[in-house]
Design a protein around this motif. Structure first.
Motif, mmCIF file in Angstrom:
data_model
loop_
_atom_site.group_PDB
_atom_site.id
_atom_site.type_symbol
_atom_site.label_atom_id
_atom_site.label_comp_id
_atom_site.label_asym_id
_atom_site.label_seq_id
_atom_site.Cartn_x
_atom_site.Cartn_y
_atom_site.Cartn_z
ATOM 1 N N GLU A 98 0.807 -1.220 0.000
ATOM 2 C CA GLU A 98 0.000 0.000 0.000
ATOM 3 C C GLU A 98 0.838 1.268 0.000
ATOM 4 O O GLU A 98 0.361 2.344 -0.372
ATOM 5 N N ASP A 99 2.103 1.171 0.434
ATOM 6 C CA ASP A 99 2.975 2.350 0.441
ATOM 7 C C ASP A 99 3.846 2.429 -0.811
ATOM 8 O O ASP A 99 4.749 3.267 -0.888
ATOM 9 N N ARG A 100 3.569 1.568 -1.794
ATOM 10 C CA ARG A 100 4.353 1.577 -3.033
ATOM 11 C C ARG A 100 3.402 1.636 -4.232
ATOM 12 O O ARG A 100 3.189 0.666 -4.938
ATOM 13 N N LYS A 101 2.839 2.809 -4.441
ATOM 14 C CA LYS A 101 1.818 2.982 -5.466
ATOM 15 C C LYS A 101 2.370 2.934 -6.887
ATOM 16 O O LYS A 101 1.591 3.018 -7.851
ATOM 17 N N GLU A 130 -12.520 -4.847 -8.176
ATOM 18 C CA GLU A 130 -12.843 -3.532 -7.616
ATOM 19 C C GLU A 130 -11.791 -3.087 -6.609
ATOM 20 O O GLU A 130 -11.423 -1.900 -6.551
ATOM 21 N N ALA A 131 -11.279 -4.017 -5.796
ATOM 22 C CA ALA A 131 -10.240 -3.670 -4.820
ATOM 23 C C ALA A 131 -8.990 -3.167 -5.528
ATOM 24 O O ALA A 131 -8.352 -2.196 -5.076
ATOM 25 N N GLY A 136 -5.332 2.689 -6.015
ATOM 26 C CA GLY A 136 -4.388 3.765 -6.313
ATOM 27 C C GLY A 136 -3.173 3.300 -7.094
ATOM 28 O O GLY A 136 -2.327 4.104 -7.497
ATOM 29 N N HIS A 137 -3.053 1.992 -7.337
ATOM 30 C CA HIS A 137 -1.966 1.442 -8.146
ATOM 31 C C HIS A 137 -2.348 1.488 -9.630
ATOM 32 O O HIS A 137 -3.527 1.377 -9.974
#
Length: 293
Positions: A98-101, A130-131, A136-137
């Motif tokens: 999640e911290d590496r978009k 959907e996830a 955001g990736h």
């Protein structure tokens, strides 16, 4: 510099053709597996195999170090299962990075999936899509039709057994054709953040596909349709998978429209016939193993 990719589900029936294509194209491939010895037995020697589990986010974080792409080829368990790789596994991967978009998240889904589709795994596939879309990736969602790799799974010695009439055609795709198109997508950032339908060139009913497969694989094979009622009885006596009757019953009523023109315009047409597929599995020795109907 060659792209670094983590493949989760690399040694599955549909993962292996993708890994072979990635290696051929010069990708640095890392495969996550709970069973590293099994993975090493079927994957090219160039692949880095790391031990990990979709339930263990720390192992996912470690496996994703320094990769630019993550490709998910996940199993679908019953929706009542305590852990569902298709959906829960996807969510855990997204948590791990999640911290590496900047990482591209790619996933194989299913053709024509909708939220309310009457198919055993449709809900999980749709929710996983959907996830990924909302993570955001950058993402890629592929929605392939039925694979030629399913045909050997119906073999019982010199019989190829399937259930019901299955009158409607499907646009059968070979795993290697799918892999070629997928790997092309990884190299085309202009195609990212999209969903691609993947279909083959030739529309065939199940029986037509099975007869062509049998003739090319072993002309002695007989293709036989069993009544759906017989399959229901087999499920009752635990001689077939619990979801087998529902899956086959739905398959008997599926009409598949052609929806891959945009994919072909971007990536070219699929190339492999069923006869080509049989030749490829003979050449590689990678013949999918049979399972219960």
């Amino acid at each position: 510099m060659n792209k670094r990719i983590l493949v989760i589900g690399a040694h599955g029936v549909l993962g292996r053709p993708v890994v072979r294509r990635l290696v051929k194209k010069g990708f640095n491939v890392r495969a996550l597996s709970r069973h590293t010895s099994k993975a090493s037995a079927v994957l090219p020697e160039e692949v880095e195999i790391v031990h990990g589990d979709l339930r263990d986010i720390n192992s996912l974080i470690a496996a994703a170090q320094n990769v630019e792409i993550i490709y998910l080829n996940l199993a679908t368990y019953a929706h009542s299962s305590p852990f569902r790789p298709e959906l829960d596994g996807t969510c855990n991967v997204l948590k791990a990075v999640e911290d590496r978009k900047d990482i591209l998240i790619a996933k194989i889904s299913g053709f024509g999936i909708t939220l309310n589709m009457d198919w055993p795994d449709a809900f999980q596939k749709f929710q996983a899509e959907e996830a990924i879309r909302s993570s955001g990736h950058p993402f890629l969602i592929t929605r392939p039709t039925v694979f030629m790799e399913t045909l050997p799974l119906f073999l019982r010695g010199r019989l190829l057994l399937y259930a019901g009439h299955q009158p409607f055609v499907r646009y059968w795709i070979a795993g290697d054709d799918y892999a070629r198109q997928l790997v092309d997508l990884f190299q085309k950032p202009a195609c990212w953040n999209k969903m691609f339908n993947i279909q083959g060139c030739k529309a065939l009913t199940f029986r037509e596909a099975a007869l062509r497969f049998a003739k090319a694989f072993d002309p002695r094979i007989k293709v036989i349709s069993i009544p759906l009622l017989a399959l229901r009885i087999a499920v009752f006596f635990r001689l077939a998978r619990p979801d087998a009757f529902k899956s086959m019953n739905i398959a008997n009523n599926i009409h598949e429209p052609f929806q891959s023109l945009n994919t072909w315009e971007e990536l070219g047409r699929p190339r492999m016939s069923i006869e080509d597929y049989v030749h490829s599995i003979r050449t590689t020795g990678d013949i999918p193993r049979r399972h219960r109907i």
